[in-house]
Design an enzyme around this catalytic site. Sequence first.
Site, mmCIF file in Angstrom:
data_model
loop_
_atom_site.group_PDB
_atom_site.id
_atom_site.type_symbol
_atom_site.label_atom_id
_atom_site.label_comp_id
_atom_site.label_asym_id
_atom_site.label_seq_id
_atom_site.Cartn_x
_atom_site.Cartn_y
_atom_site.Cartn_z
ATOM 1 N N GLU A 85 0.802 -1.230 0.000
ATOM 2 C CA GLU A 85 0.000 0.000 0.000
ATOM 3 C C GLU A 85 0.838 1.285 0.000
ATOM 4 O O GLU A 85 0.436 2.279 0.604
ATOM 5 C CB GLU A 85 -0.947 0.004 1.207
ATOM 6 C CG GLU A 85 -1.932 -1.150 1.159
ATOM 7 C CD GLU A 85 -2.730 -1.321 2.455
ATOM 8 O OE1 GLU A 85 -3.892 -1.715 2.371
ATOM 9 O OE2 GLU A 85 -2.179 -1.088 3.541
HETATM 10 C C1 TNX Z 1 -4.496 -4.123 4.633
HETATM 11 S S1 TNX Z 1 -2.855 -6.512 4.329
HETATM 12 C C2 TNX Z 1 -3.245 -3.859 5.141
HETATM 13 C C3 TNX Z 1 -3.115 -3.375 6.528
HETATM 14 C C4 TNX Z 1 -4.439 -3.231 7.203
HETATM 15 C C5 TNX Z 1 -5.330 -4.368 6.813
HETATM 16 C C6 TNX Z 1 -6.648 -4.358 7.508
HETATM 17 C C7 TNX Z 1 -1.772 -5.446 4.202
HETATM 18 C C8 TNX Z 1 -0.493 -5.873 3.740
HETATM 19 N N1 TNX Z 1 -2.078 -4.168 4.506
HETATM 20 O O1 TNX Z 1 -2.403 -2.169 6.547
HETATM 21 O O2 TNX Z 1 -4.237 -3.209 8.567
HETATM 22 O O3 TNX Z 1 -5.556 -4.307 5.427
HETATM 23 O O4 TNX Z 1 -7.347 -5.540 7.250
#
Ligand code: TNX
Length: 594
Positions: A370
């Site tokens: 992300e």
């Molecule tokens: C996605 S899964 C994220 C996290 C959040 C999560 C909540 C991932 C690698 N990144 O930053 O906490 O969703 O479900």
Amino acid sequence: MSRTPRTGVAPVPEQPSRPDAAPTRAAPPTVTPATGTPTAGTLARSAAQAAGRLLTRPTVGLGDVVPAPASVRPRPAADFVLPADAAVRVSADAGAREVAGHLAELLRPATGYPLPVADLPPAPGPLQLTLAAATPQGPAATVSADAEGYRLDVDPDAVRITAGTATGLFHGVQTLRQLLPAAVESRTPVAQHWVVPGGMIVDRPRFPYRGAMLDVARHFFGVEEVCRVIDHLARYKLNHLHLHLTDDQGWRIAVDSWPRLATVGGRTAVGGDPGGWYTAADYRRIVAYAARRHVTVVPEVDLPGHTNAALVAYPELAPDKIAPPPYTGTEVGFSYVDPTDERTYDFVADVLGEVAALTPGPWLHIGGDEAYKVKGAAYTGFVERAQRIVAGLGRTVVGWHQIAPAGQVDGRVLQWWGTDGDDPTVAEAVRRGARVILSPGNHAYLDMKYAPDTPIGHDWAGLIDVHRAYHWDPATHLTGVPAEAVLGVEAPLWTESVTSLAEIEFMVFPRLPALAEVAWSTPSTRSWPGFRERLAGHGPRWHAAGIAFHPSPEIPWPAAPAGRHLPDAAETHRNPAPGQLSPARDTATTPDVR
Ligand code: TNX
């Protein structure tokens, strides 16, 4: 913010105590010195013991183990009853002795037996842990060459666990623990027959990497809480704990060369809740506690995104060199360290170097998820430099699957968290040599709600009830990723809405055992109907151990007596204030954190 899963009280009965029942191992009859005939008292005593033994039935079947063992051969006539004077006999090897000590620690509180640990020869005794090199002949022949396999033999005279490694013995001990009555989990003595069902189990894992992740960044959890989570992993033969140590809301590990990361970046948490961080000594205690349970810690420093807490502490890392305000919300994707500034790579090298120095395991997780504001070549270029830094430290790179487009480095591992099993970029990275840990968001994410009315958790990846956690196959889950490229399975628990140990346990149980079985057991040994039944028997165990869990309606839990409830989550202790971390304990001698 403290939303408490009030439905999480688990109305499951404790194993009934049997104050009348005594261990029933027949002692050799004493004889009158003059005649050589047994005395009347001795005869009466052994008759009573024999009768008691006949009435003693195991409360568990040999096949009632989670995760399902590779092979189970019950022999109902061969049940074993633990004698009060048993010693744990073990091969003369430091690792094996540790496992024997662990077994004794597990059994002492509930049985009240002394259970001394002693070397195996000359007296074999009723509890034997044997480290046997895998040879084509002898008892070790049936022990898998796999480093984690074990064999468990239960006869009226003895329980024998045989393995090629201390890790195999440890897993065998966890199986034995599950074959004893549920009251074995009690922290105070319970008078009853400690019966183990007779027969043989030969077992080994399907995948070498079986893990769970705890996000200690969104909410901070102290050393004792993390250790308790490690205990939960060990019960179900999971062998990796991934700690998500850094994120926008908090930086949780002290770094000597960049001290403000912890002292400034560690102050905050989601919702304005207390922050905290691990000193090097705290982190070492976690690592040592895990190692004793054959669990490897995988530290994650999430880069280049999810870095707001680092930027608050060191604005020089920010693209505009201006400190952002501390962040206590739950959005993602807005922060990043400046990929164009060389100082950023000093920071990455220093942090990863210090974390690696504290971590004996082979893995360093660099996040990579992300980072929406670092695009294209800027992103892959950053990841490739971070990967080279990890390789230079002699460690293996793990990253969320977004790092797939970056160049390959030896052995690198992508942690896949998508919800659609078709990901050509990951398949292509696998063709270039990457391996994969599977954490499918819609099966393995422990922060997803069980049902619409689950009081905490998310639902962006869907609702995950126990059946959904259980019902998928890692070997065929991702198109273009063959079983050989799958290192294993990991169940992440993100903690935006999880604020206490009881809430952790509520999200973990009963789904973590389901995922443990996905990772450990071969498809031929697993089935949903069988799993439901086996899992149901674990409710009383969790109850006896004081573990909060979600009483999923899919599982046929044993009926509950009125008025038996676990303590409310609100009663469990809160995170320590920043800098006031839990007092040091001697991990070498401290039994399980309860
Ligand atoms: C996605 S899964 C994220 C996290 C959040 C999560 C909540 C991932 C690698 N990144 O930053 O906490 O969703 O479900």
